[in-house]
Scaffold this motif. Structure first.
Motif, PDB file in Angstrom:
ATOM      1  N   ARG A  93       0.866  -1.187  -0.008  1.00 19.87           N
ATOM      2  CA  ARG A  93      -0.062   0.018   0.048  1.00 19.87           C
ATOM      3  C   ARG A  93       0.862   1.380  -0.036  1.00 19.87           C
ATOM      4  N   TYR A  96       2.363   1.791  -3.547  1.00 21.79           N
ATOM      5  CA  TYR A  96       1.396   2.119  -4.362  1.00 21.79           C
ATOM      6  C   TYR A  96       0.932   3.645  -4.192  1.00 21.79           C
ATOM      7  N   GLU A  97       0.835   3.979  -2.704  1.00 14.97           N
ATOM      8  CA  GLU A  97       0.687   5.425  -2.631  1.00 14.97           C
ATOM      9  C   GLU A  97       1.655   6.425  -3.018  1.00 14.97           C
ATOM     10  N   GLN A  99       3.660   5.966  -5.724  1.00 15.89           N
ATOM     11  CA  GLN A  99       3.578   6.002  -7.130  1.00 15.89           C
ATOM     12  C   GLN A  99       2.089   6.893  -7.479  1.00 15.89           C
ATOM     13  N   LEU A 100       1.153   6.821  -6.661  1.00 19.35           N
ATOM     14  CA  LEU A 100       0.130   7.692  -6.853  1.00 19.35           C
ATOM     15  C   LEU A 100       0.594   9.238  -6.635  1.00 19.35           C
ATOM     16  N   LYS A 102       3.539  10.314  -7.055  1.00 22.33           N
ATOM     17  CA  LYS A 102       4.437  10.572  -8.301  1.00 22.33           C
ATOM     18  C   LYS A 102       3.284  11.026  -9.502  1.00 22.33           C
ATOM     19  N   LYS A 103       2.352  10.170  -9.649  1.00 26.67           N
ATOM     20  CA  LYS A 103       1.329  10.520 -10.873  1.00 26.67           C
ATOM     21  C   LYS A 103       1.095  12.026 -10.416  1.00 26.67           C
ATOM     22  N   LEU A 104       0.389  12.326  -9.274  1.00 27.21           N
ATOM     23  CA  LEU A 104      -0.142  13.649  -8.805  1.00 27.21           C
ATOM     24  C   LEU A 104       0.686  14.610  -9.191  1.00 27.21           C
ATOM     25  N   GLU A 156      -4.904  -1.097 -10.361  1.00 24.87           N
ATOM     26  CA  GLU A 156      -3.556  -0.241 -10.096  1.00 24.87           C
ATOM     27  C   GLU A 156      -3.068   0.082 -11.593  1.00 24.87           C
ATOM     28  N   VAL A 159      -5.047   3.083 -13.176  1.00 26.66           N
ATOM     29  CA  VAL A 159      -4.643   4.158 -12.169  1.00 26.66           C
ATOM     30  C   VAL A 159      -3.382   4.891 -12.475  1.00 26.66           C
ATOM     31  N   LEU A 160      -2.206   3.900 -12.460  1.00 23.69           N
ATOM     32  CA  LEU A 160      -0.982   4.363 -12.720  1.00 23.69           C
ATOM     33  C   LEU A 160      -0.517   4.626 -14.215  1.00 23.69           C
TER      34      LEU A 160
END
Length: 282
Positions: A93, A96-97, A99-100, A102-104, A156, A159-160
Motif C-alpha cells: 500500500r 502504491y501510494e 507511485q500515486l 508521483k502521478k499527482l 492499479e 490508475v498508474l
C-alpha cells in the motif's frame, strides 16, 4: 481507588462512538465493569488499553472475528500469520501510494503551466514503459479496445498507467498505447513473496514483454505541454520545438510521442492537453 470513566467520557477521549464501544463489548472484546448502584459502565485503564488494541487492529483492517481470536484465544501463531500478511499489505500500500503521489506530482507540474498558457520547452527523459494494450489504425475504436482489455488489466495498472500516442511523419496519429512505466512496476515489488501477494500483474507483464516487442524504450527528448486539438498534432507546436532545437544545436529525430492529459474527465475535450516528446538524436 482506581479512576474509572463513563462510556461517554471514553467515547470523547478515544473518538469512538458509544454504539461502537457497545458493539465491541457485545463481541466480548472489551470488558468494562458495571456499577451495581446505577448499572452504568465503568471503564478503567485496563479497558482503555483493550480499546487501544482494537484501534490498532482496526487500522490494520483485521476483521472482528480475527480480532476476537487474537484478544481472547491467545493464539500467537494466528496473530503472527496475520501480522506477516498485513506487513506485506502495508508495504504494498505504501509503495502504491508513493507511485500515486508521483502521478499527482506529474499532473500538477504539467497542468499548472498548461492552464496558464506557459508552453515552455525543456529537455526531458521519456521513461521506458510497458505497453499493456494498444490501438492501431486497424482497430475499430478505442472504446472497443478498452472494453476488450479490461479483464486482463488491474485497477492499479489503469490508475498508474498512461495513454501514449505515436504519430507518423505527417503528424497523423499512428497508434494509441496504454502503458505503465517499467520503473513503477519495479518500485512496487522488492522480492518474490511480495510479488506473489502484490496487486499488479508483474509476472504477466514480464512474460508478455520478454522479447521486447511490447516496450517503448526510454529516450531523451524535447518536451512541451500543449492544448489537445484532436487526433492530429498542430504543426505550429512541432515547429516551435524544432526551432528551439536549432537555436540550441540539438538534433532531433522524427519520432514523436504524446502523453495524453485529461484535466477533468475523459469526456471533457475542451480541457485536454498533450505533452509532446520529440526524440533527441544520440
Amino acid at each position: 481507588m482506581k479512576k474509572t470513566y463513563s462510556i461517554s467520557e471514553v467515547s470523547k477521549l478515544l473518538n469512538i462512538t458509544v454504539d461502537t464501544l457497545r458493539f465491541y463489548e457485545k463481541k466480548d472484546m472489551i470488558h468494562p465493569k458495571i456499577n451495581p448502584n446505577n448499572k452504568y459502565r465503568m471503564y478503567d485503564m485496563y479497558n482503555i488499553l483493550e480499546i487501544l488494541d482494537i484501534i490498532f487492529y482496526r487500522n490494520l483492517d483485521i476483521s472482528v472475528s480475527d480480532m476476537y481470536s487474537i484478544m481472547n484465544e491467545n493464539d500467537e501463531k494466528k496473530a503472527l500469520e496475520l501480522f506477516e500478511k498485513k506487513r506485506i499489505d502495508c508495504r504494498n500500500r505504501i509503495r502504491y501510494e508513493q507511485q500515486l503521489l508521483k502521478k499527482l506530482d506529474y499532473l500538477c507540474s504539467t497542468m499548472g503551466p498548461a492552464i496558464s498558457g506557459n508552453m515552455s520547452i525543456k529537455k526531458k527523459y521519456f521513461e521506458t514503459s510497458y505497453i499493456l494494450f494498444e490501438e492501431t489504425e486497424e482497430e475499430s475504436s478505442a472504446q472497443k479496445l478498452v472494453l476488450k482489455n479490461i479483464p486482463s488489466i488491474s485497477n492499479e495498472e489503469f490508475v498508474l498507467g498512461a495513454v501514449i500516442k505515436e504519430y507518423n511523419s505527417d503528424l497523423t496519429e499512428k497508434a494509441t498505447f496504454y502503458t505503465i512505466e517499467r520503473q513503477i512496476v519495479e518500485d512496487l515489488f522488492e522480492n518474490d513473496v511480495e510479488r506473489k501477494e502484490g496487486r499488479l500483474s508483474k509476472e504477466r507483464i514480464y512474460e508478455e514483454n520478454k522479447n521486447n516487442d511490447k516496450i517503448i524504450n526510454g529516450f531523451d527528448a524535447l518536451s512541451m505541454v500543449v492544448p489537445s486539438e484532436g487526433s492530429k498534432l498542430n504543426k505550429k507546436y512541432i515547429e516551435k520545438i524544432k526551432n528551439y532545437a536549432d537555436e540550441n544545436k540539438i538534433e532531433l529525430e522524427d519520432y514523436v510521442l504524446t502523453h495524453e492529459i485529461n484535466t477533468t474527465a475523459y469526456a471533457d475535450k475542451q480541457h485536454e492537453y498533450k505533452e509532446i516528446y520529440i526524440k533527441i538524436k544520440k
